[in-house]
Structures are given as structure tokens and as C-alpha cells.
Design a protein around this motif. Structure first.
Motif, PDB file in Angstrom:
ATOM      1  N   MET A 189       0.816  -1.207   0.000  1.00  0.00           N
ATOM      2  CA  MET A 189       0.000   0.000   0.000  1.00  0.00           C
ATOM      3  C   MET A 189       0.851   1.259   0.000  1.00  0.00           C
ATOM      4  O   MET A 189       1.837   1.360   0.713  1.00  0.00           O
ATOM      5  N   VAL A 190       0.425   2.224  -0.817  1.00  0.00           N
ATOM      6  CA  VAL A 190       0.997   3.569  -0.747  1.00  0.00           C
ATOM      7  C   VAL A 190      -0.154   4.495  -0.382  1.00  0.00           C
ATOM      8  O   VAL A 190      -1.141   4.585  -1.110  1.00  0.00           O
ATOM      9  N   VAL A 191      -0.025   5.140   0.770  1.00  0.00           N
ATOM     10  CA  VAL A 191      -1.140   5.903   1.315  1.00  0.00           C
ATOM     11  C   VAL A 191      -0.737   7.358   1.490  1.00  0.00           C
ATOM     12  O   VAL A 191       0.249   7.650   2.166  1.00  0.00           O
ATOM     13  N   VAL A 192      -1.485   8.251   0.871  1.00  0.00           N
ATOM     14  CA  VAL A 192      -1.321   9.669   1.169  1.00  0.00           C
ATOM     15  C   VAL A 192      -2.376   9.998   2.212  1.00  0.00           C
ATOM     16  O   VAL A 192      -3.567   9.805   1.977  1.00  0.00           O
ATOM     17  N   SER A 193      -1.930  10.425   3.376  1.00  0.00           N
ATOM     18  CA  SER A 193      -2.906  10.622   4.448  1.00  0.00           C
ATOM     19  C   SER A 193      -2.339  11.537   5.515  1.00  0.00           C
ATOM     20  O   SER A 193      -1.127  11.669   5.659  1.00  0.00           O
ATOM     21  N   HIS A 194      -3.235  12.126   6.252  1.00  0.00           N
ATOM     22  CA  HIS A 194      -2.805  12.905   7.409  1.00  0.00           C
ATOM     23  C   HIS A 194      -3.215  12.245   8.709  1.00  0.00           C
ATOM     24  O   HIS A 194      -3.212  12.875   9.761  1.00  0.00           O
ATOM     25  N   GLU A 195      -3.608  10.983   8.597  1.00  0.00           N
ATOM     26  CA  GLU A 195      -3.969  10.252   9.805  1.00  0.00           C
ATOM     27  C   GLU A 195      -2.708   9.738  10.482  1.00  0.00           C
ATOM     28  O   GLU A 195      -2.180   8.679  10.167  1.00  0.00           O
ATOM     29  N   MET A 196      -2.210  10.520  11.439  1.00  0.00           N
ATOM     30  CA  MET A 196      -0.933  10.177  12.051  1.00  0.00           C
ATOM     31  C   MET A 196      -1.005   8.895  12.852  1.00  0.00           C
ATOM     32  O   MET A 196      -0.051   8.126  12.907  1.00  0.00           O
ATOM     33  N   GLY A 197      -2.168   8.664  13.466  1.00  0.00           N
ATOM     34  CA  GLY A 197      -2.339   7.430  14.240  1.00  0.00           C
ATOM     35  C   GLY A 197      -2.163   6.221  13.340  1.00  0.00           C
ATOM     36  O   GLY A 197      -1.450   5.269  13.670  1.00  0.00           O
ATOM     37  N   PHE A 198      -2.789   6.298  12.174  1.00  0.00           N
ATOM     38  CA  PHE A 198      -2.686   5.206  11.206  1.00  0.00           C
ATOM     39  C   PHE A 198      -1.236   5.027  10.772  1.00  0.00           C
ATOM     40  O   PHE A 198      -0.714   3.917  10.735  1.00  0.00           O
ATOM     41  N   ALA A 199      -0.594   6.151  10.446  1.00  0.00           N
ATOM     42  CA  ALA A 199       0.799   6.096   9.990  1.00  0.00           C
ATOM     43  C   ALA A 199       1.678   5.446  11.056  1.00  0.00           C
ATOM     44  O   ALA A 199       2.511   4.584  10.776  1.00  0.00           O
ATOM     45  N   ARG A 200       1.455   5.852  12.282  1.00  0.00           N
ATOM     46  CA  ARG A 200       2.288   5.374  13.366  1.00  0.00           C
ATOM     47  C   ARG A 200       2.129   3.866  13.576  1.00  0.00           C
ATOM     48  O   ARG A 200       3.092   3.155  13.803  1.00  0.00           O
ATOM     49  N   GLU A 201       0.880   3.415  13.487  1.00  0.00           N
ATOM     50  CA  GLU A 201       0.638   2.013  13.842  1.00  0.00           C
ATOM     51  C   GLU A 201       0.769   1.052  12.668  1.00  0.00           C
ATOM     52  O   GLU A 201       1.114  -0.106  12.851  1.00  0.00           O
ATOM     53  N   VAL A 202       0.453   1.507  11.484  1.00  0.00           N
ATOM     54  CA  VAL A 202       0.357   0.570  10.362  1.00  0.00           C
ATOM     55  C   VAL A 202       1.524   0.689   9.391  1.00  0.00           C
ATOM     56  O   VAL A 202       1.946  -0.293   8.790  1.00  0.00           O
ATOM     57  N   ALA A 203       2.059   1.892   9.253  1.00  0.00           N
ATOM     58  CA  ALA A 203       3.074   2.095   8.213  1.00  0.00           C
ATOM     59  C   ALA A 203       4.378   1.390   8.547  1.00  0.00           C
ATOM     60  O   ALA A 203       4.767   1.272   9.706  1.00  0.00           O
ATOM     61  N   ASP A 204       5.029   0.895   7.508  1.00  0.00           N
ATOM     62  CA  ASP A 204       6.388   0.414   7.668  1.00  0.00           C
ATOM     63  C   ASP A 204       7.356   1.576   7.524  1.00  0.00           C
ATOM     64  O   ASP A 204       8.435   1.574   8.074  1.00  0.00           O
ATOM     65  N   ARG A 205       6.924   2.544   6.710  1.00  0.00           N
ATOM     66  CA  ARG A 205       7.774   3.689   6.432  1.00  0.00           C
ATOM     67  C   ARG A 205       6.905   4.919   6.281  1.00  0.00           C
ATOM     68  O   ARG A 205       5.810   4.850   5.707  1.00  0.00           O
ATOM     69  N   VAL A 206       7.363   6.039   6.743  1.00  0.00           N
ATOM     70  CA  VAL A 206       6.653   7.296   6.556  1.00  0.00           C
ATOM     71  C   VAL A 206       7.567   8.232   5.782  1.00  0.00           C
ATOM     72  O   VAL A 206       8.776   8.258   6.019  1.00  0.00           O
ATOM     73  N   LEU A 207       6.980   8.963   4.823  1.00  0.00           N
ATOM     74  CA  LEU A 207       7.781   9.924   4.053  1.00  0.00           C
ATOM     75  C   LEU A 207       7.134  11.289   4.126  1.00  0.00           C
ATOM     76  O   LEU A 207       5.899  11.397   4.135  1.00  0.00           O
ATOM     77  N   LEU A 208       7.946  12.304   4.178  1.00  0.00           N
ATOM     78  CA  LEU A 208       7.431  13.665   4.113  1.00  0.00           C
ATOM     79  C   LEU A 208       7.751  14.245   2.737  1.00  0.00           C
ATOM     80  O   LEU A 208       8.914  14.255   2.319  1.00  0.00           O
TER      81      LEU A 208
END
Lengths: 240, 221
Positions: A189-208
Motif C-alpha cells: 500500500m501507498v497511502v497519502v494521508s494525514h492520519e498520524m495514528g494510522f501512519a504510526r501504527e500501520v506504516a512500515d515507512r513514513v515519508l514527508l
């Protein structure tokens, strides 16, 4: 799985993407955040060629999208996309929204397509809404139908373009839950989102992304607690 | 001078013979024009210059010139160039069809372009070709939206079909001219014809309005 090399996109004089590269391996969940207008959506839309890149290369499963022999429709079958505005087909029921592409594109027999669509709709918690039209659904329900619709093509890669930004707050959770489940099942999955909770818990990697380039990337824990770039710090201080 | 109802009564069956032709021309030209108009609209929307520019040129020409001139051009002009004997019925139908095609094409184009861009994107993102997306996603929605303007076009065509009387078609207009000549009562003749046209347009707009409401019900968003 997905490899993007030095991608540029210009709209006239507006240089939106200024040399973006990214590699995503199978089963990885990547979340892209960044200020609006920074090029996140454009980047995502380039991956399935809803926007044609100005230069650079995109490889999906090793196939170069820019190669003249590449049939983009075949690539798109493997790349599901979920839109901020859902874009459900308003003249079709939820079930028909899900069966349309498998029937017409993959030539799946109607009965089989309907069975699979029912299974997908119940997976996203909407087995009782099969015969509802989009107008009769809430925003969260629409987005879940849209996810089921994309999954019906059995994609290898899912793109989410701010899937919860148009939702009322109380409906965000139900959509994120579906996405989380999908991630746990191993979907890339490639997700553009501002849901930080989701990013924190589900993402393997976060990019700015900022001003058309990726400024910083890292595993969520590090990204959020110990950002290295000033740009990232500034952005996070505004939204957290 | 009073309005001579007796003359009207005597010639009414005669006028009604013309109504058949008027309705026939309108229905045929409208049906054929709808199919051709849709194709022309798709050409106009196409980014391919081979389709785009001829469609634009055709629409501009037809909409920018009088129907009367087009009728004369087809009925008197073409036979001169190609050396054949003109058939009024064919030329009249051809002129009305070609004319309504251009107007309907613009209605269809507006309908298609009114559909949110996201619909095409969603369809394409699922792997559909442009043609599949048009056929299964865009057109079903667009065609519902064009019902009201198509109704207007039908009414307009019904009225403009009176112009085919100039090449000898015995439609309602022609019949009223003949009645005026024979009875020496032009006011009664043309006034009655006008009332019949009014009855026709009112009847058809009622039918169309009813159809619209039914479409609206089944459209569900």
C-alpha cells in the motif's frame, strides 16, 4: 514491486514533482504526508498514469510504464486506487460498483463476479448494503465500497489518495479499520494521508513530501519522535 | 368579418392529413439525429484531430446557417452538382436529420462534460479502456442528464419541420397554405394550423415531462 526513479511532473510552468524516487517492496505499507500542494496526490496519480509524468521512470513488477509497448490498462488492473472523493458510480448499486470492472475488463462471469463482490462487501462490513445506491450511503460506507471495488480487481498494489479527508470525523475510524486489515493481510500500500495514528501504527515507512521532493523518510517511530530535517519538524509541530 | 368556424370544420380533416407528415418527419429526424448526434459528440470530445476537427466544423456550419438555406442547398444545390433528380421526401428528411444531429451533438457533449472527471478516472483506474469507461460509466449518467434539453430540441424540431413545406412536402404548414388558397380564408387557415402546432407541442412536452419524472425516479442519484 514498485520502483519510481527521478520522477518529474510539470503542469505548464508549474514544476510539481522535482525528481522523486521511491521503492516499495511487496507487502510494505508506505504513508506519505506533507503540506497541501506539495505534490503528494500528483505523485500517486502518476503511479497509475492518471497523470503522465514529464520525465523519469516508474516500474511496477519490473514493467516500465514509460515503455511504448506497455499497455497501461493491464497495469491499472493490478493497481487499485481509492480517491478522496470516492468516485463511486452513482447509477449503479454498491454491488454493481464492485462487479463492473471484473465483468467488463477481466470477463469474469456475472454469477462469479457477484459472489466475489458480496464477499468483498461483507469483508468491508457492508453485506447489508449490496443493493443500495451510493446516494443512500454515508461517506464512510461509500469509501468502503470504493475499497471493495478496487479490491475486486485483485490488485497487487493499492494507492490511497487521502481516503479519509472528505469524511466526517466519526466515519474515519471505519475506513481506517478496513485499511489496517488490508495491511495486515500483506497488501502493498501507498497511502497519502494525514492520519498520524494510522501512519504510526500501520506504516512500515513514513515519508514527508514538501515542494515536490521527499524531504525525509523513516520508520514511523523514528520519523515522529526524532525527525532530522527542519522541514519535517516544522510540519509535525503544526499537525501533532 | 368574423372568424368562420364553418370553414375550419370543413378543412380540418384536410389539415390533419398534414399532421401525420409533420409528426413522421419529426420522429424520424429526431431518432436518427439522436444516434448520429451522440457519435458526433464523441468525435467532438475526442482528442484525435481526425475526429475532433471535422465534428467541430460540421456543428459550427449547421448551427451557424439557417435551416432554410440547408434545405435549399440539399434539394436544389446537390442535384445540380451531382446531376440527379431530387426527391423531396428524402431531401426533407435528410435536411431535418442533419440539422438536428448538430444541435443534439452539442446537447450530448454538454451532458458528457457535465459528468465529474473523477468518474472517468475511477473507471480508468480499474483498468477499463476509454471506450469501456464511456459506455458503462459516463454515458449511462450523461444520457439521463440530457433528457430535458433533448425534450426542448424535440419541440424545436417539430416547429422547424414546417420549413420542409418550401420544397413541396405536404405537412401541416403546406396543408394550411393550400387551405388558405382554396378557401380564401388565410386567417382561419393559418390560425388553425398554429393551434394544431400548439396542441402538438403541448402534448409532446407533457409526454416528455412524464418521461423525465420516470427517468428521475429510476436514476437514483
Amino acid at each position: 514491486m514498485l520502483k519510481v526513479k527521478d520522477l518529474h511532473k510539470k503542469f505548464g510552468n508549474l514544476h510539481v514533482l522535482k525528481g522523486v524516487s521511491l521503492e516499495v517492496s511487496k507487502g510494505e505499507v508506505v504513508v506519505i504526508i506533507g503540506p497541501s500542494g506539495s505534490g503528494k496526490s500528483t505523485f500517486l496519480r502518476c503511479i497509475n498514469h492518471l497523470e503522465k509524468p514529464t520525465s523519469g521512470h516508474i516500474f511496477i513488477d519490473g514493467v516500465d510504464l514509460e515503455a511504448p509497448t506497455t499497455n497501461i490498462n493491464v497495469i491499472r488492473e493490478k493497481v487499485g486506487m481509492v480517491f478522496q472523493q470516492f468516485n463511486l458510480f452513482p447509477h449503479l448499486t454498491a454491488l454493481e460498483n464492485v462487479t463492473l470492472a471484473p465483468e467488463k475488463v477481466l470477463k469474469v462471469p456475472r454469477s462469479e463476479a457477484r459472489e466475489r463482490a458480496k464477499a468483498l462487501l461483507s469483508k468491508v462490513g457492508l453485506s447489508d448494503k449490496c443493493d443500495s445506491y451510493p446516494d443512500q450511503l454515508s461517506g464512510g460506507q461509500k469509501q468502503r465500497v470504493a475499497i471493495a471495488r478496487a479490491l475486486a480487481m485483485q490488485p497487487k498494489l493499492m494507492l490511497f489518495d487521502e481516503p479519509t479527508s472528505a469524511l466526517d470525523p466519526e466515519m474515519i475510524g471505519e475506513v481506517l479499520a478496513v485499511m489496517r486489515e488490508l495491511a495486515e493481510e500483506g497488501m502493498t500500500m501507498v497511502v497519502v494521508s494525514h492520519e498520524m495514528g494510522f501512519a504510526r501504527e500501520v506504516a512500515d515507512r513514513v515519508l514527508l513530501m514538501a515542494d515536490g521532493v521527499f524531504v525525509e523518510e523513516g520508520p514511523p517511530r523514528e520519523f515522529f519522535t526524532n525527525p532530522k530535517h527542519e522541514r519535517t519538524k516544522a510540519f509535525l509541530s503544526k499537525i501533532l | 368579418m368574423v372568424f368562420d368556424l364553418e370553414v375550419v370544420a370543413r378543412y380540418l380533416p384536410f389539415l390533419l392529413e398534414g399532421v401525420g407528415i409533420t409528426v413522421e418527419f419529426t420522429l424520424i429526424a429526431f431518432s436518427a439525429g439522436s444516434v448520429l448526434g451522440l457519435l458526433l459528440a464523441l468525435g467532438r470530445i475526442s482528442k484525435n484531430p481526425i475526429f475532433h476537427y471535422p465534428a467541430v466544423a460540421y456543428i459550427d456550419f449547421v448551427r451557424g446557417t439557417p435551416l432554410l438555406a440547408q434545405i435549399y442547398l440539399i434539394h436544389f444545390g446537390l442535384p445540380q452538382i451531382f446531376g440527379y433528380t431530387p426527391v423531396g421526401y428524402v431531401d426533407a428528411l435528410l435536411a431535418l436529420t442533419l440539422n438536428s444531429t448538430a444541435y443534439i451533438a452539442e446537447i450530448m457533449r454538454a451532458g458528457i462534460e457535465s459528468i465529474d472527471r473523477g468518474q472517468m478516472e475511477a473507471a480508468r483506474s480499474l483498468g477499463m479502456t476509454y471506450v469501456q469507461a464511456m459506455r458503462y460509466v459516463i454515458l449511462p449518467q450523461a444520457l439521463r442528464r440530457v433528457v430535458p434539453p433533448m425534450g426542448n430540441e424535440f419541440i424545436a424540431l417539430l416547429k422547424e419541420s414546417s420549413l420542409v413545406s418550401v420544397i413541396g412536402m405536404e405537412d401541416l404548414m403546406m396543408k394550411s397554405r393550400m387551405m388558405a388558397g382554396r378557401s380564401f380564408r388565410p386567417f382561419e387557415a393559418y390560425f388553425t394550423a398554429a393551434l394544431i402546432y400548439l396542441a402538438l407541442t403541448l402534448t409532446f412536452s407533457r409526454i416528455l415531462g412524464w418521461g423525465e419524472r420516470r427517468m428521475g425516479k429510476s436514476a437514483q442519484g
